[in-house]
Every structure is written in C-alpha cells, then in structure tokens.
Enzyme design. Structure first.
Site, PDB file in Angstrom:
ATOM      1  N   HIS A 146       0.856  -1.138  -0.015  1.00 31.78           N
ATOM      2  CA  HIS A 146      -0.099   0.013  -0.130  1.00 31.78           C
ATOM      3  C   HIS A 146       0.907   1.260  -0.071  1.00 31.78           C
ATOM      4  CE1 HIS A 146       0.578   0.954   4.157  1.00 31.78           C
ATOM      5  NE2 HIS A 146       0.533  -0.561   4.578  1.00 31.78           N
ATOM      6  N   CYS A 165       2.835  -4.619   6.923  1.00 35.46           N
ATOM      7  CA  CYS A 165       2.575  -4.507   5.524  1.00 35.46           C
ATOM      8  C   CYS A 165       3.816  -3.937   4.786  1.00 35.46           C
ATOM      9  CB  CYS A 165       1.500  -3.525   5.321  1.00 35.46           C
ATOM     10  SG  CYS A 165      -0.083  -4.409   5.710  1.00 35.46           S
TER      11      CYS A 165
END
Length: 240
Positions: A146, A165
């Site tokens: 992301h 992440c």
C-alpha cells in the site's frame, strides 16, 4: 552468499513470467517481466516487533481510495492508550467508531474497558494510513502492499518502520503499470478516481506472482542475480 544459498533451498526455482520481488532487508520492490526488470521502487517494511512476513502469492486487486480498519495489534498497543489520554485522538485522524450494530459511536461514549466491542474505520483520503492505494493478494497474515501517509519515510536509510505491510513509494505509477490499460487507467483517469475519494477496486488482469523474501546478498539486476544463485545452487547439489 552461503546463507542465501541455504535460504534458496526453501524457495521456488520455477519463477512466473511476470512477478514482484520484494527483498525485505534491501527495502526494495522490483517488477520483473519476461526476465527484465521493468520497475524498481523503494519500500518501507515491518519493524523487528511487527515483522513483514515471507510470502509467495499472486497479486489480485488494486484498490484506490481504500478505507482502513484498525487491526487488533494496533488497537491494543497504539489506539487504546492514545484514546485514554485524548478522546479526540481518533476523530483527529478521521477515524469513525462503530458498534456491533453498525451505529456510529461518539468518542465520549466509547467504553475504554471494552475496546474490542467496536470497529474503527478511517475514511479514504490522502492522509489515510494506507494512502490512496493498496494491492491485495491471498495470504494468512492480513498484509498487503500500500501507499502511506508517511511519504517522507522513503528517504531514510533504515526503513523498517511499518506494522508488517509493505509501503510503496510512488504507488500510483506502479498501479498504472500493472493494470496495463492505457485507456481505462491512464494517469489522468487514475488521478480522477483519487480526486473522487470513492473506494474503487479493479482486478489485475495480467498475472503477477509476488515473492516477498529475505535476501542479505543482492544485486540490482534481479533476474541475472536470481539466475546466478540458482546455477550455483544446482552445482553445489551435483557436487554433493
């Protein structure tokens, strides 16, 4: 090199035609297509406490203007202590609290003794914790690729700063590249989608594998480096 050869034994030698390879300690993402590195990006990975997992998967979906739901670890370790100090902490971050029936809960009505009874959702936007884009792929760790609202992190030498992440530098250029449709997903079209602040998801039609690995010996020419490692490994196996 010896340590990396041992790691290599546990990974695939049958690479996809097109793939992302993320080398966690190198803080890098490389897009390889037809054995040629076509795009390179700096990334931010997990801290020692919240490590980025080693994963082999397949990219599935690009989501523009994602919402962000606070995960359990961040809720426990970050959000609850901050809310106890300041009831406007979540509101200041554009995060809405919902009860189990889906009703909005005002910060002053939030029960600090039962924080798990609520859902915490951040609205889309440039300052969303996921930024303006995320890429989803099947995995058992609830992680994805992301954008970020901490875009200054990419200039740091130590980029072990995320909660697991992988955060990508200049992610919209990456999205335009992999969606591979100059009409539907030109830069102008993507900018228009972002400006709308509406969450939109698009399937990645071109097949990309994802190799999220940990290599401490690395070359900037990824395809050649992986071929070299594989050849050395084969020769060692033959000699043994």
């Amino acid at each position: 090199m010896i340590a990396n050869l041992e790691r290599w034994r546990w990974f695939t030698s049958d690479f996809a035609e097109n793939y992302f390879i993320i080398n966690i300690p190198d803080y890098s993402l490389n897009v390889v297509e037809n054995r040629d590195t076509t795009l390179v990006r700096n990334v931010v990975v997990g801290t020692n406490k919240r490590k980025t997992p080693i994963i082999t998967s397949t990219l599935r979906t690009v989501v523009f203007n994602p919402t962000w739901t606070v995960p359990p670890t961040i809720l426990k370790e970050d959000v609850v202590p901050a809310m106890k100090r300041n009831r406007n902490y979540l509101a200041n971050k554009n995060i809405t609290i919902y009860d189990t029936a889906g009703h909005v809960v005002e910060p002053n009505s939030w029960n600090e003794n039962k924080p798990n009874n609520y859902r915490y959702v951040q609205s889309p936007g440039y300052n969303n914790s996921l930024g303006v884009m995320k890429i989803l792929f099947p995995n058992n760790h609830s992680v994805y690729l992301h954008d970020t609202n901490h875009r200054n992190y990419f200039g740091r030498s130590n980029r072990s700063l995320s909660s697991g992440c992988v955060r990508i530098e200049n992610p919209l250029e990456l999205a335009e590249h992999i969606l591979n449709d100059t009409v539907r997903f030109s830069k102008v079209k993507i900018d228009t989608i972002i400006a709308s602040k509406k969450t939109m998801s698009f399937k990645i039609e071109k097949k990309y594998a994802l190799y999220q690995w940990y290599w401490t010996a690395w070359s900037k020419k990824i395809s050649s480096f992986l071929e070299l490692i594989f050849i050395i490994w084969i020769r060692i196996c033959i000699l043994n």
